[in-house]
Design a protein around this motif. Sequence first.
Motif, mmCIF file in Angstrom:
data_model
loop_
_atom_site.group_PDB
_atom_site.id
_atom_site.type_symbol
_atom_site.label_atom_id
_atom_site.label_comp_id
_atom_site.label_asym_id
_atom_site.label_seq_id
_atom_site.Cartn_x
_atom_site.Cartn_y
_atom_site.Cartn_z
ATOM 1 N N CYS A 177 0.813 -1.221 0.000
ATOM 2 C CA CYS A 177 0.000 0.000 0.000
ATOM 3 C C CYS A 177 0.845 1.269 0.000
ATOM 4 N N GLU A 178 2.079 1.172 0.501
ATOM 5 C CA GLU A 178 2.925 2.380 0.534
ATOM 6 C C GLU A 178 3.763 2.530 -0.726
ATOM 7 N N TRP A 179 3.698 1.546 -1.630
ATOM 8 C CA TRP A 179 4.559 1.563 -2.820
ATOM 9 C C TRP A 179 3.799 1.783 -4.121
ATOM 10 N N ILE A 180 2.491 1.675 -4.093
ATOM 11 C CA ILE A 180 1.712 1.763 -5.333
ATOM 12 C C ILE A 180 1.230 3.198 -5.547
ATOM 13 N N PRO A 181 1.710 3.868 -6.608
ATOM 14 C CA PRO A 181 1.270 5.249 -6.868
ATOM 15 C C PRO A 181 -0.138 5.264 -7.440
ATOM 16 N N ALA A 217 -2.834 0.140 -18.395
ATOM 17 C CA ALA A 217 -2.108 1.408 -18.375
ATOM 18 C C ALA A 217 -1.958 1.886 -16.935
ATOM 19 N N GLY A 218 -1.105 2.882 -16.763
ATOM 20 C CA GLY A 218 -1.003 3.548 -15.467
ATOM 21 C C GLY A 218 0.202 3.147 -14.642
ATOM 22 N N GLY A 219 0.610 4.059 -13.787
ATOM 23 C CA GLY A 219 1.764 3.825 -12.931
ATOM 24 C C GLY A 219 1.519 2.770 -11.875
ATOM 25 N N ALA A 220 0.284 2.634 -11.422
ATOM 26 C CA ALA A 220 -0.017 1.633 -10.394
ATOM 27 C C ALA A 220 0.179 0.223 -10.955
ATOM 28 N N TYR A 221 -0.318 0.005 -12.161
ATOM 29 C CA TYR A 221 -0.126 -1.310 -12.788
ATOM 30 C C TYR A 221 1.354 -1.614 -12.963
ATOM 31 N N LYS A 222 2.132 -0.631 -13.387
ATOM 32 C CA LYS A 222 3.570 -0.850 -13.563
ATOM 33 C C LYS A 222 4.220 -1.241 -12.235
ATOM 34 N N ALA A 223 3.836 -0.548 -11.149
ATOM 35 C CA ALA A 223 4.404 -0.850 -9.829
ATOM 36 C C ALA A 223 4.040 -2.274 -9.403
ATOM 37 N N ASP A 243 -5.386 4.411 -12.368
ATOM 38 C CA ASP A 243 -4.763 3.873 -11.154
ATOM 39 C C ASP A 243 -5.813 3.637 -10.075
ATOM 40 N N ARG A 244 -6.646 4.633 -9.879
ATOM 41 C CA ARG A 244 -7.619 4.566 -8.784
ATOM 42 C C ARG A 244 -8.661 3.490 -9.051
ATOM 43 N N GLY A 245 -9.066 3.357 -10.300
ATOM 44 C CA GLY A 245 -10.073 2.354 -10.623
ATOM 45 C C GLY A 245 -9.582 0.943 -10.387
ATOM 46 N N MET A 246 -8.290 0.692 -10.640
ATOM 47 C CA MET A 246 -7.756 -0.658 -10.510
ATOM 48 C C MET A 246 -7.159 -0.942 -9.143
ATOM 49 N N PHE A 247 -6.504 0.065 -8.553
ATOM 50 C CA PHE A 247 -5.735 -0.177 -7.333
ATOM 51 C C PHE A 247 -6.007 0.862 -6.242
ATOM 52 N N GLY A 248 -7.158 1.519 -6.307
ATOM 53 C CA GLY A 248 -7.490 2.515 -5.296
ATOM 54 C C GLY A 248 -7.591 1.946 -3.898
ATOM 55 N N TYR A 249 -7.881 0.657 -3.790
ATOM 56 C CA TYR A 249 -7.972 -0.001 -2.490
ATOM 57 C C TYR A 249 -6.680 0.169 -1.706
ATOM 58 N N PHE A 250 -5.547 0.059 -2.385
ATOM 59 C CA PHE A 250 -4.253 0.189 -1.721
ATOM 60 C C PHE A 250 -4.057 1.604 -1.181
ATOM 61 N N GLU A 251 -4.468 2.592 -1.951
ATOM 62 C CA GLU A 251 -4.371 3.979 -1.499
ATOM 63 C C GLU A 251 -5.208 4.200 -0.242
ATOM 64 N N ARG A 252 -6.403 3.631 -0.227
ATOM 65 C CA ARG A 252 -7.286 3.827 0.930
ATOM 66 C C ARG A 252 -6.753 3.121 2.168
ATOM 67 N N LYS A 253 -6.155 1.961 1.977
ATOM 68 C CA LYS A 253 -5.580 1.268 3.133
ATOM 69 C C LYS A 253 -4.416 2.060 3.707
#
Length: 253
Positions: free
Chosen positions: A95-99, A220-226, A105-115
Amino acid sequence: MFLVTGGTGTLGRHVIPLLREAGAEVRILTRQTLPGHVTGDLETGLGLDEALDGVDTVLHLAGSPKNDDQKAAHLVRAAGRARKPHIVYVSVVGCEWIPVHSAIDRGMFGYFERKRAAEVVIEKSGLPWTTLRATQFHDLTWKVAESAAKLPVMPALAGVRFQPVETAEVARHLVGLALGGPAGVRPDLAGPRVYPMTELFRMWLHATGRRRAVLPVRAAGGAYKAVRDGAVLPGPDADLGTVTWEDFLKIRA
């Protein structure tokens, strides 16, 4: 006295019996009025003061698709008005590494940001706290595969690897932490093996006797790359469970 949020969820159903086996007095927070539970709403804060009365330790297991930071804020404010209990929080590896900067980004990995946002709320609360970051549970991996199998072809993120962990093993770690003192961020907890997402799906198909093609797809997106670069895999000092995805499938399927 222990208060458990999310006590009726997948993880909570493992945690509650372990606490009681350890001789702990347990109070379970729910939004609905249920026998043997206390009523409170993390979304609004209503009922939390009463739920926290006399509580020494809170296991904050409740999670949702949105507003985890707001719910954590309501919880710690009420805890601060009570006897300042030890907050034990379950978060997610990476959660601290995914931009999370774009809508993709938010649609695919927003859960990590919220955690991560909820982690920060707890860390800055002034309360004693412990956070355990775990990888994806086997139960969740099953649900993701089951959902993907509703399509004619199962899409799997290309190049992405996961190291799923057994829910019961996470529960045991959390209870051990809750019975101890505040310890800050603990080493990551993960399962014993790393799997490409495509392999997780193919193994699920084999175990359930279903026939689907698994299609690797890029995003696409930086979160997917991370994530593709390993952001959701545990750190080098991680604690590893013993139950593999194969073990879980033998029991569940």
